[in-house]
Design an enzyme around this catalytic site. Sequence first.
Site, PDB file in Angstrom:
ATOM      1  CE  LYS A 155      -1.385   5.047   6.935  1.00  0.00           C
ATOM      2  NZ  LYS A 155      -2.657   5.458   7.507  1.00  0.00           N
ATOM      3  CD  GLU A 171     -11.390   7.120   5.162  1.00  0.00           C
ATOM      4  OE1 GLU A 171     -10.697   6.097   5.346  1.00  0.00           O
ATOM      5  OE2 GLU A 171     -11.088   8.002   4.329  1.00  0.00           O
ATOM      6  NE  ARG A 195      -2.213   1.260   3.679  1.00  0.00           N
ATOM      7  CZ  ARG A 195      -2.875   1.252   4.847  1.00  0.00           C
ATOM      8  NH1 ARG A 195      -4.189   1.083   4.867  1.00  0.00           N
ATOM      9  NH2 ARG A 195      -2.217   1.383   5.970  1.00  0.00           N
TER      10      ARG A 195
END
Length: 391
Positions: free
Chosen positions: A241, A274, A147
């Site tokens: 991210k 989220e 990721r």
Amino acid sequence: MASLYHFPKSLSQNRHICARSGNPSHSSHAIVSRNFASQGNEFPCFRIGVAGNSNQTEALSDSAPVFDVPLLSCSEAIERLRSSRENYKGKQKFLAMYSSVFGGITTDPAAMVIPIDDHMVHRGHGVFDTTAIMDGYLYELDQHLDRFLRSASMAKIDPPFERETIRRILIQTVSSSKCRKGSLRYWLSSGPGDFQLSPSGCSDSALYAIVIQDQYSPDQKGIKVVTSSIPIKPPMFAMMKSVNYLPNVLSKMEAEEKGSFASIWLDNDGFVAEGPNMNVAFVTREKELLMPHFNKILSGCTAKRVVTLAEELVRDGKLRGISMRNVTIEEGKNADEMMLIGSGILVRPVLQWDEQIIGNGEEGAIAQALFNLLVEDMKLGPLSVRVPVPY
């Protein structure tokens, strides 16, 4: 006026700059006057004020406060950093740091620094990820690393090393720290070079990693959440991210100001999205584990692992199924259970969302079961999710 760079050499060896400031008026202009009469090792005093007329200047000289700013050598600055770290009594300890800028690992917290001209610092051009350290193993290192590199690609950051080299550096950094329980956090930035907007002036990207020993233990006590009023990130940035976490920070602060643990984002279509640094999951009245899909939000490594582990609960008849789809706020608030999932909290039950009590207002059996499964997986799971650290 003479430039500061043209002072005699002896001045650069003195220890203090004395700055005197005054109150500006609308019709005056700033001046800097120099007094070369110094005593001992004192740096000459610079009186920084305003000039309008002689009376104003004299008044400033008599009443303005004086500030002493030390001029430090590199070794003196490092010693002050070290002293500052030693005096700081936080719950976290920083045991080792790797930096591709200085090309190695340090265990001295005073040396765990990032150049101020790194574009990650002043432009937010960087990505990061975190891997838990449990009993001398790195939990889901490869999943987080994949990721991490996807985020770097989305941010147009070309890593300074190949994936396998980065992996070895991360493992060796943990090994050097001797930490057996904590977390490993790592960043890729476009690198240091200048203060321009584009990273075109940066010579190379940079990799940083730090090992954190934390006394915190995940809590299973139920919490309250609120709906966030802070705008959610667009999907492109939510799915990456990156270090641009200001919306996340403001969302978390908003919750704390309202006496809650976290805020819950809704997407632009009004569906549940989220939390500020965790995913959201529900157990419906039909005993289905329900989670928003990852097409607009960050793909949570821990949340994905929980989905895999939850299959055991389906086999045992505790759950009827697992689903990832759009979830309305009404469906979420009327669920039997609600939980937050993330590497820092693992699985945390939610008892109240805004004014709505979730289920019977108590910690649910499924949240507890998933927490237990995750902890067991971190300690005894397969080597596909547990990478041993060679201490």
